[in-house]
Design a protein around this motif. Sequence first.
Motif, short mmCIF file in Angstrom:
data_model
loop_
_atom_site.label_atom_id
_atom_site.label_comp_id
_atom_site.label_asym_id
_atom_site.label_seq_id
_atom_site.Cartn_x
_atom_site.Cartn_y
_atom_site.Cartn_z
N GLU A 251 0.83 -1.21 0.00
CA GLU A 251 0.00 0.00 0.00
C GLU A 251 0.86 1.26 0.00
OE1 GLU A 251 -3.22 0.25 -0.48
OE2 GLU A 251 -3.51 -1.92 -0.50
N VAL A 252 1.95 1.25 0.77
CA VAL A 252 2.87 2.40 0.81
C VAL A 252 3.50 2.59 -0.57
CG1 VAL A 252 5.07 3.24 1.74
CG2 VAL A 252 3.32 2.36 3.29
N SER A 253 3.90 1.48 -1.18
CA SER A 253 4.49 1.53 -2.52
C SER A 253 3.51 2.14 -3.52
CB SER A 253 4.88 0.11 -2.94
OG SER A 253 5.21 0.07 -4.29
N GLU A 254 2.24 1.73 -3.44
CA GLU A 254 1.20 2.27 -4.33
C GLU A 254 1.00 3.76 -4.08
OE1 GLU A 254 -0.57 0.59 -6.94
OE2 GLU A 254 1.18 -0.65 -6.52
N LEU A 255 1.03 4.17 -2.81
CA LEU A 255 0.88 5.58 -2.46
C LEU A 255 1.97 6.41 -3.14
CD1 LEU A 255 -0.56 7.77 -0.69
CD2 LEU A 255 1.11 7.23 1.07
N PHE A 256 3.22 5.92 -3.07
CA PHE A 256 4.32 6.66 -3.68
C PHE A 256 4.21 6.68 -5.21
CE2 PHE A 256 6.34 6.37 0.54
CZ PHE A 256 6.66 7.71 0.69
N LYS A 257 3.62 5.65 -5.79
CA LYS A 257 3.39 5.66 -7.25
C LYS A 257 2.45 6.82 -7.62
CE LYS A 257 3.90 0.77 -8.30
NZ LYS A 257 3.13 -0.44 -8.63
N VAL A 258 1.43 7.02 -6.78
CA VAL A 258 0.47 8.11 -7.04
C VAL A 258 1.19 9.46 -6.93
CG1 VAL A 258 -1.68 9.21 -6.30
CG2 VAL A 258 -1.51 6.74 -6.31
N PHE A 259 2.08 9.57 -5.92
CA PHE A 259 2.86 10.80 -5.76
C PHE A 259 3.81 11.02 -6.93
CE2 PHE A 259 2.83 10.60 -0.81
CZ PHE A 259 1.67 11.34 -0.78
#
Length: 127
Positions: free
Chosen positions: A38-46
Amino acid sequence: GGKRMDREPVEVCEVSVIHEDVLTRVKEKMPDEEPVYEVSELFKVFGDSTRARIICALNIEEMCVCDLAALLNISQSAISHQLRLLKVSRIVKSRKQGRVVYYSLDDAHIGQIFAMAFDHVMEEMEG
């Protein structure tokens, strides 16, 4: 500033030694795979500069699509598309007032993550 190519070479262990005590301590504290994902996905959005600019703007004040489009000089449809992605990722939230929809950051953590990232980048640029 462009990307810097003068990175230090990566150091590699010259001997294969497994530090069991270190492994044990780290394994105990490592989070499960799901939150890491989930953290990895969050950073992809950023990781998109248009979304980053939207987040910067909303970190200052809530704004409607029209204002964001004018500020960033991007079409309203492009802004709406990015806001949808940000909303699905729970980075922004919206509220309707009359016929206008205002967007803001979903919670203080988003602003803090961004502020920390900027502190890091500014240190690098000054250093």
